[in-house]
Design an enzyme around this catalytic site. Sequence first.
Site, PDB file in Angstrom:
ATOM      1  N   ASP A 153      53.082   8.380 117.156  1.00 20.05           N
ATOM      2  CA  ASP A 153      53.081   9.473 116.201  1.00 20.05           C
ATOM      3  C   ASP A 153      53.859  10.643 116.822  1.00 20.05           C
ATOM      4  OD1 ASP A 153      52.213  11.199 114.029  1.00 20.05           O
ATOM      5  OD2 ASP A 153      50.722  11.998 115.426  1.00 20.05           O
ATOM      6  N   ASP A 213      46.985  10.837 116.672  1.00 20.03           N
ATOM      7  CA  ASP A 213      45.927  11.834 116.785  1.00 20.03           C
ATOM      8  C   ASP A 213      45.232  12.151 115.473  1.00 20.03           C
ATOM      9  OD1 ASP A 213      48.315  13.182 115.755  1.00 20.03           O
ATOM     10  OD2 ASP A 213      47.155  15.029 116.003  1.00 20.03           O
ATOM     11  N   ASP A 240      53.850  14.690 115.584  1.00 19.02           N
ATOM     12  CA  ASP A 240      53.121  15.960 115.684  1.00 19.02           C
ATOM     13  C   ASP A 240      51.697  15.729 116.167  1.00 19.02           C
ATOM     14  OD1 ASP A 240      54.928  18.142 114.256  1.00 19.02           O
ATOM     15  OD2 ASP A 240      55.100  16.287 113.108  1.00 19.02           O
TER      16      ASP A 240
END
Length: 249
Positions: free
Chosen positions: A18, A197, A20
Site C-alpha cells: 500500500d 494499514d 499512504d
Amino acid sequence: MTSLGVPEIEAGWALFLDLDGTLLDIAPTPDAVQVPPGLVPTLAAVAQRLDGAMAIVTGRPRETVDGLLAPLAPAGGFGHGAVLRDAAGRIGGAEAMPAPPQDWAERLHASIAAWPGVILERKPHGLALHFRAVPERQQAARAALEALLAGHGEDFVLLPAHMAYEIRPRAASKGRAVEALMRTDPFSGRMPVFVGDDVTDEEGMEAARRMGGFGLHVGRDFRRGPEEVRAWLARAAARLPQGGQHAHA
C-alpha cells in the site's frame, strides 16, 4: 526477523505494498504527502531483487502514483484495483469498472461549500471526502456519500479510510489486484505478501493468505509506522542478492 517478529523479505516473495500510511506518512491533505528521500531508489532496488515481483496497491489513481514515485513505474493496482498494471507495463482492468455519474462531484461540491476543511478528492473510478481537519464533519461526510449511493448499491460501495470516506466500484478491490497480478509473470509461483494499514488493505491481505502467503499490518506489525516499513525495505535492498539468482518459492 525484525525486533517485533516481522519476517525479513525473502527472494521468493511477491510483495504488494500500500502507499499512504504504509510507504508514505499520512499528510493533512492528499496533495500534501511527501516522498522521503531514498524511498524511490529503495523500491527500485527491492523490485530488482525480486525479479520485478513488487507492486503498489493503492486507492490512488495510477497517474498520481507515477508522479509521486517517478521515474519508477511499478506494477500495481490503482484506484483500489480498478486499474491494473503488470510488470511489463501493460494496463488493464478499467474497462470493466463503472465511473461515478458526473453529477455526483457537483452535488458533493455543493454540500462541502458549507463545510470548510472538508476536501473532495476526485478519482477516475471514485470519489472521497476527507475530514481530517474537521473531524466533527465525519458523519456529515458519510451521509453525503450515502445519499449518492441510493439506487447505485449494485455498482458502488462506501469505504471508510483514514479520516475519510470513499466511494469505489463494488467490483474493485485490493484483493482483486493481488489475484490478477499473481496470475502474471514474475509474480506467478511466488509467495504473496501484502503490507498495508487500512480497512481496504485487509482485502489484499486476505487474498494473499488464500494464495499461500500472508499480510503485514502497519500499526500492529510495524509499530513505528511507515518509517519502520521503509527501514525494512532498505534492509532487503541491501541484503538480498541481485535478481535472477534464486528459485521461486
